[in-house]
Design an enzyme around this catalytic site. Structure first.
Site, PDB file in Angstrom:
ATOM      1  CB  SER A 223      -1.035  -0.185   1.146  1.00  0.00           C
ATOM      2  OG  SER A 223      -2.022   1.477   1.032  1.00  0.00           O
TER       3      SER A 223
ATOM      4  CE1 TYR B 200      -3.469  -1.831   4.846  1.00  0.00           C
ATOM      5  CE2 TYR B 200      -2.998   0.011   4.138  1.00  0.00           C
ATOM      6  CZ  TYR B 200      -3.555  -1.122   4.148  1.00  0.00           C
ATOM      7  OH  TYR B 200      -4.141  -1.223   3.093  1.00  0.00           O
TER       8      TYR B 200
HETATM    9  N1  LIG Z   1      -8.911  -0.581  -0.958  1.00  0.00           N
HETATM   10  C1  LIG Z   1      -7.620  -0.145  -1.355  1.00  0.00           C
HETATM   11  O1  LIG Z   1      -7.747   1.274  -1.377  1.00  0.00           O
HETATM   12  C2  LIG Z   1      -6.203  -0.155  -0.807  1.00  0.00           C
HETATM   13  C3  LIG Z   1      -5.028   0.396  -0.996  1.00  0.00           C
HETATM   14  C4  LIG Z   1      -3.908   0.232  -1.196  1.00  0.00           C
HETATM   15  C5  LIG Z   1      -3.895  -1.398  -0.525  1.00  0.00           C
HETATM   16  N2  LIG Z   1      -4.975  -2.090  -0.910  1.00  0.00           N
HETATM   17  C6  LIG Z   1      -4.961  -3.858  -0.325  1.00  0.00           C
HETATM   18  O2  LIG Z   1      -5.510  -4.203  -1.309  1.00  0.00           O
HETATM   19  C7  LIG Z   1      -5.040  -5.469  -1.124  1.00  0.00           C
HETATM   20  C8  LIG Z   1      -6.985  -6.344  -1.727  1.00  0.00           C
HETATM   21  O3  LIG Z   1      -7.787  -5.280  -1.121  1.00  0.00           O
HETATM   22  P1  LIG Z   1      -8.767  -4.798  -0.844  1.00  0.00           P
HETATM   23  O4  LIG Z   1      -8.622  -3.634  -1.074  1.00  0.00           O
HETATM   24  O5  LIG Z   1      -9.582  -5.545  -2.347  1.00  0.00           O
HETATM   25  O6  LIG Z   1      -9.910  -5.340  -0.061  1.00  0.00           O
HETATM   26  P2  LIG Z   1     -11.474  -6.100   0.555  1.00  0.00           P
HETATM   27  O7  LIG Z   1     -12.858  -5.838  -0.533  1.00  0.00           O
HETATM   28  O8  LIG Z   1     -11.520  -5.835   1.917  1.00  0.00           O
HETATM   29  O9  LIG Z   1     -11.155  -7.081   0.280  1.00  0.00           O
HETATM   30  C9  LIG Z   1      -9.558  -7.949   0.986  1.00  0.00           C
HETATM   31  C10 LIG Z   1      -9.354  -9.618   0.861  1.00  0.00           C
HETATM   32  O10 LIG Z   1      -9.008  -9.977   1.835  1.00  0.00           O
HETATM   33  C11 LIG Z   1      -9.105 -10.814   2.519  1.00  0.00           C
HETATM   34  N3  LIG Z   1      -8.979 -11.431   4.087  1.00  0.00           N
HETATM   35  C12 LIG Z   1      -8.712 -10.147   4.875  1.00  0.00           C
HETATM   36  N4  LIG Z   1      -8.973 -10.974   5.809  1.00  0.00           N
HETATM   37  C13 LIG Z   1      -8.888 -11.549   6.105  1.00  0.00           C
HETATM   38  C14 LIG Z   1      -8.478 -13.516   6.867  1.00  0.00           C
HETATM   39  N5  LIG Z   1      -8.136 -13.138   7.882  1.00  0.00           N
HETATM   40  N6  LIG Z   1      -8.667 -14.634   6.151  1.00  0.00           N
HETATM   41  C15 LIG Z   1      -7.812 -14.434   4.789  1.00  0.00           C
HETATM   42  N7  LIG Z   1      -7.961 -13.387   3.811  1.00  0.00           N
HETATM   43  C16 LIG Z   1      -8.152 -12.689   4.550  1.00  0.00           C
HETATM   44  C17 LIG Z   1     -10.543 -11.152   2.340  1.00  0.00           C
HETATM   45  O11 LIG Z   1     -11.468 -12.592   2.228  1.00  0.00           O
HETATM   46  P3  LIG Z   1     -12.840 -13.043   2.888  1.00  0.00           P
HETATM   47  O12 LIG Z   1     -12.910 -12.382   3.457  1.00  0.00           O
HETATM   48  O13 LIG Z   1     -13.074 -14.432   1.994  1.00  0.00           O
HETATM   49  O14 LIG Z   1     -11.272 -13.972   4.119  1.00  0.00           O
HETATM   50  C18 LIG Z   1     -10.774 -10.692   0.788  1.00  0.00           C
HETATM   51  O15 LIG Z   1     -10.894 -11.157  -0.370  1.00  0.00           O
HETATM   52  C19 LIG Z   1      -5.293  -5.634   0.276  1.00  0.00           C
HETATM   53  O16 LIG Z   1      -4.423  -6.113   1.096  1.00  0.00           O
HETATM   54  C20 LIG Z   1      -4.942  -4.201   1.057  1.00  0.00           C
HETATM   55  O17 LIG Z   1      -4.483  -3.930   1.749  1.00  0.00           O
HETATM   56  C21 LIG Z   1      -6.094  -2.058  -0.737  1.00  0.00           C
END
Ligand SMILES: NC(=O)c1ccc[n+]([C@@H]2O[C@H](COP(=O)([O-])OP(=O)(O)OC[C@H]3O[C@@H](n4cnc5c(N)ncnc54)[C@H](OP(=O)(O)O)[C@@H]3O)[C@@H](O)[C@H]2O)c1
Ligand SMILES: *[C@@H]1O[C@H](CO)[C@@H](O)[C@H](O)[C@H]1NC(C)=O
Ligand SMILES: *[C@@H]1O[C@H](CO)[C@@H](O)[C@H](O)[C@H]1NC(C)=O
Ligand SMILES: *[C@@H]1O[C@H](CO)[C@@H](O)[C@H](O)[C@H]1NC(C)=O
Length: 359
Positions: free
Chosen positions: A224, A237
């Site tokens: 991130s 985070y």
């Molecule tokens: N969205 C943003 O603005 C943003 C910005 C920078 C970086 N990121 C990074 O992008 C990545 C994906 O995030 P996203 O934005 O797609 O968010 P999201 O929609 O909340 O998705 C998060 C994913 O991680 C999985 N996850 C969370 N906790 C978990 C656990 N304890 N065990 C197994 N799986 C888990 C969830 O699956 P389940 O709920 O099915 O377990 C879900 O598939 C993350 O690493 C996040 O830090 C996102």
């Protein structure tokens, strides 16, 4: 260098101070100065890239198309993807299915959602594709569950191609945090660290030996911008993503000679449920969609940009960064104490807003 500093500071002077980075209300206020400064921004970025080719400021392409080269890079590969049930992971799964990969292992906790993503991927894959999709549920906050994920994944990959391993590990699963330092129990720091960092390291340890044996492989780790710059209300985070950054830099130096590539991807805001599912300092769910996240980039576009950039061998890059996030990263290099002051201001502002909200 000093003229660059001047430009950056002048530029920032035209922006309202709280908009420095990641501020919900800043989007519209940013538009005018943003237009005026596009030229300057391009100059800044061009110079920056010359100075540090490793840290590229790739913009998200407005198309979802994968390049020909990307298709080739992911074709016939066995891929393990975490966080595949929604958000960016779901978009990555869709794009991987487009590439004629040979094995796609989708992981997450939500089995129903994973089944749905599997179905979508099957529909996307071309009829000539031999893609096999497997679901392996896993709770990344539980070490033994992560152990099971790697064991099962390796055995699925071996069944499919007796000589092949997992070719590509995509550490995407993650959780965000939302609470001030004083309100955050140490167990929350540990949990976020476990989900965002230790689980990925554990998976890497399991899959890298066979990558080294076959002299090819990729670790693609979704970090991130918070892994390059910590902001208030995100101690847990930011720590977990900084850990990813340092770990991957060191790992890359060890694996490059074995032709195993380590990619660190640092996104800005993406339109997903990340803020909804964020954890607070007492362990409760934050459960709100922040305006910044709602206004974030489309996850399909971000997924395509990530895959195209990985295929063109970019190791360490930013995607979906807002203009103010880019300026903030610049200030970190050029005027760190000025940036510190802005972050202090931002904390004070958010603290007052939060107080008003809860009273
Ligand atoms: N969205 C943003 O603005 C943003 C910005 C920078 C970086 N990121 C990074 O992008 C990545 C994906 O995030 P996203 O934005 O797609 O968010 P999201 O929609 O909340 O998705 C998060 C994913 O991680 C999985 N996850 C969370 N906790 C978990 C656990 N304890 N065990 C197994 N799986 C888990 C969830 O699956 P389940 O709920 O099915 O377990 C879900 O598939 C993350 O690493 C996040 O830090 C996102
Ligand atoms: C996908 O891969 C399979 C097996 O490697 C191959 O037979 C097929 O022609 C490929 N399809 C495309 C569209 O590249
Ligand atoms: C891991 O797998 C073992 C053996 O299949 C099983 O007994 C155990 O419950 C699993 N652990 C978790 C946390 O899923
Ligand atoms: C976010 O969660 C809601 C339900 O809480 C769901 O309907 C929606 O599809 C999710 N969005 C994404 C991008 O995963």
């Amino acid at each position: 260098m000093s003229s660059l500093l001047l430009i950056a500071v002048l530029l920032l002077g035209t922006l309202p101070s709280p908009c420095l980075a990641f501020q919900p209300s800043s989007t519209s206020l940013l538009v005018a100065p943003l237009r005026q400064s596009i030229y300057l921004q391009q100059r800044l970025l061009a110079t920056h890239q010359k100075h540090n080719s490793k840290l590229s400021m790739g913009a998200v392409s407005s198309s979802n198309a994968l390049s020909e080269d990307t298709n080739l890079q992911f074709q016939d590969k066995s891929i393990l993807l975490t966080g595949a049930s929604r958000g960016l992971g779901r978009s990555l799964a869709h794009k991987l299915a487009e590439c004629n990969a040979s094995l796609l292992i989708l992981s997450g906790r939500d089995e129903v959602a994973l089944q749905q993503v599997k179905k979508e991927c099957t529909e996307i894959a071309s009829s000539s594709s031999s893609l096999k999709i497997e679901i392996v549920p896993c709770d990344l906050s539980d070490k033994s569950s992560v152990d099971n994920l790697s064991t099962k994944s390796l055995s699925i990959a071996q069944q499919l191609h007796t000589t092949k391993a997992i070719d590509i590990l995509i550490n995407n699963g993650g959780i965000s945090s939302r609470s001030s330092f004083l309100d955050t129990d140490i167990s929350i720091d540990e949990k976020v660290m476990q989900v965002n960092f230790f689980s990925g390291a554990q998976l890497a340890k399991a899959v890298v030996p066979s990558m080294v044996d076959q002299s090819s492989g990729r670790i693609i780790w979704i970090s991130s911008i918070q892994g390059k710059l910590g902001t208030p209300y995100r101690t847990s985070y930011a720590a977990s993503k900084f850990a990813v950054q340092g770990y991957c830099e060191a790992l890359r130096s060890e694996l490059t000679s074995s032709n195993v590539h380590v990619h660190i991807i640092s996104p800005g805001y993406i339109r997903t449920n990340l803020s909804q599912s964020a954890i607070m300092g007492d362990g409760k769910n934050y459960g709100q969609t922040d305006v910044t996240t709602a206004n974030g980039k489309d996850p399909d576009e971000v997924a395509a940009t990530i895959m195209n950039s990985v295929a063109s061998e970019q190791n360490d890059f930013i995607v979906a960064a807002t203009f103010s996030a880019k300026v903030a990263l610049w200030l970190k290099v050029l005027a760190p104490s000025f940036l510190d002051k802005m972050l202090v201001k931002r904390f004070e502002k958010q603290r007052i807003e939060l107080k008003e909200k809860t009273s």
